[in-house]
Design a protein around this motif. Sequence first.
Motif, PDB file in Angstrom:
ATOM      1  N   ALA A 101       0.239   4.340   5.969  1.00 32.24           N
ATOM      2  CA  ALA A 101      -0.482   4.625   4.722  1.00 32.24           C
ATOM      3  C   ALA A 101       0.414   5.343   3.716  1.00 32.24           C
ATOM      4  CB  ALA A 101      -1.724   5.453   5.024  1.00 32.24           C
ATOM      5  N   THR A 102       1.428   6.042   4.180  1.00 31.25           N
ATOM      6  CA  THR A 102       2.314   6.762   3.258  1.00 31.25           C
ATOM      7  C   THR A 102       3.510   5.935   2.790  1.00 31.25           C
ATOM      8  OG1 THR A 102       3.523   7.749   5.098  1.00 31.25           O
ATOM      9  CG2 THR A 102       1.686   9.020   4.195  1.00 31.25           C
ATOM     10  N   THR A 103       3.818   4.812   3.449  1.00 30.40           N
ATOM     11  CA  THR A 103       4.984   4.017   3.063  1.00 30.40           C
ATOM     12  C   THR A 103       4.647   2.651   2.476  1.00 30.40           C
ATOM     13  OG1 THR A 103       5.214   3.056   5.278  1.00 30.40           O
ATOM     14  CG2 THR A 103       6.438   5.097   4.827  1.00 30.40           C
ATOM     15  N   ILE A 104       3.434   2.175   2.683  1.00 27.79           N
ATOM     16  CA  ILE A 104       3.124   0.792   2.313  1.00 27.79           C
ATOM     17  C   ILE A 104       3.146   0.552   0.804  1.00 27.79           C
ATOM     18  CG2 ILE A 104       0.581   1.023   2.283  1.00 27.79           C
ATOM     19  CD1 ILE A 104       0.627  -1.802   3.738  1.00 27.79           C
ATOM     20  N   ALA A 105       2.679   1.489   0.005  1.00 29.82           N
ATOM     21  CA  ALA A 105       2.670   1.288  -1.449  1.00 29.82           C
ATOM     22  C   ALA A 105       4.089   1.165  -1.985  1.00 29.82           C
ATOM     23  CB  ALA A 105       1.927   2.427  -2.135  1.00 29.82           C
ATOM     24  N   GLY A 106       4.992   1.986  -1.498  1.00 27.25           N
ATOM     25  CA  GLY A 106       6.379   1.906  -1.950  1.00 27.25           C
ATOM     26  C   GLY A 106       7.028   0.594  -1.567  1.00 27.25           C
ATOM     27  N   ALA A 107       6.788   0.147  -0.337  1.00 24.47           N
ATOM     28  CA  ALA A 107       7.377  -1.110   0.121  1.00 24.47           C
ATOM     29  C   ALA A 107       6.814  -2.296  -0.659  1.00 24.47           C
ATOM     30  CB  ALA A 107       7.134  -1.286   1.618  1.00 24.47           C
ATOM     31  N   ALA A 108       5.508  -2.326  -0.825  1.00 21.28           N
ATOM     32  CA  ALA A 108       4.873  -3.425  -1.560  1.00 21.28           C
ATOM     33  C   ALA A 108       5.276  -3.394  -3.031  1.00 21.28           C
ATOM     34  CB  ALA A 108       3.358  -3.352  -1.418  1.00 21.28           C
ATOM     35  N   GLY A 109       5.320  -2.204  -3.607  1.00 21.41           N
ATOM     36  CA  GLY A 109       5.714  -2.070  -5.006  1.00 21.41           C
ATOM     37  C   GLY A 109       7.150  -2.487  -5.256  1.00 21.41           C
ATOM     38  N   ALA A 110       7.995  -2.373  -4.248  1.00 18.93           N
ATOM     39  CA  ALA A 110       9.405  -2.755  -4.373  1.00 18.93           C
ATOM     40  C   ALA A 110       9.626  -4.244  -4.155  1.00 18.93           C
ATOM     41  CB  ALA A 110      10.250  -1.956  -3.387  1.00 18.93           C
ATOM     42  N   GLY A 111       8.580  -4.975  -3.774  1.00 10.90           N
ATOM     43  CA  GLY A 111       8.716  -6.421  -3.654  1.00 10.90           C
ATOM     44  C   GLY A 111       8.464  -7.012  -2.288  1.00 10.90           C
TER      45      GLY A 111
END
Length: 144
Positions: A101-111
């Motif tokens: 939950a703490t890493t998924i937004a960054g990974a998805a936002g990066a592509g």
Amino acid sequence: KAARQHCSVPFEAHLMVYTPDVMAEQYVAAGCSRLIVHAEACTHLHRTLANIASLGATAGVALNPSTPANMEPKSAQVRAMLDAAGLADSVDVEVDGGISATTIAGAAGAGANVLIAGSALYRHPDGLKAAVSELRALAVAAHD
């Protein structure tokens, strides 16, 4: 290959090897419709992805970060390379592990558009279904 006749779901192979081009044809012939390779293992990633596509399979790029902090720059770099090569619509960018939950937004936002979560699913206090729903919502929000 022996299992292909007994199952109707698509087969995927995650080729965590240094020479995926050598093995790609064998996996497609065995019935895999999707091959995932590691960006770090390919000298010429765009050529490997084009080779997989030429074999009639869907290509994916897996990123196996040594630490979660490395995930976003790698994802963005691979996504930019795919955009420049005209492969953005035909190749997935996968982050293999470290998704929570703490890493998924960054990974998805990066592509990244394929995200592998393990312990984050099984450790969720409300169970697997709630964990998947939460992670999916966070990933979708990051793309919006």
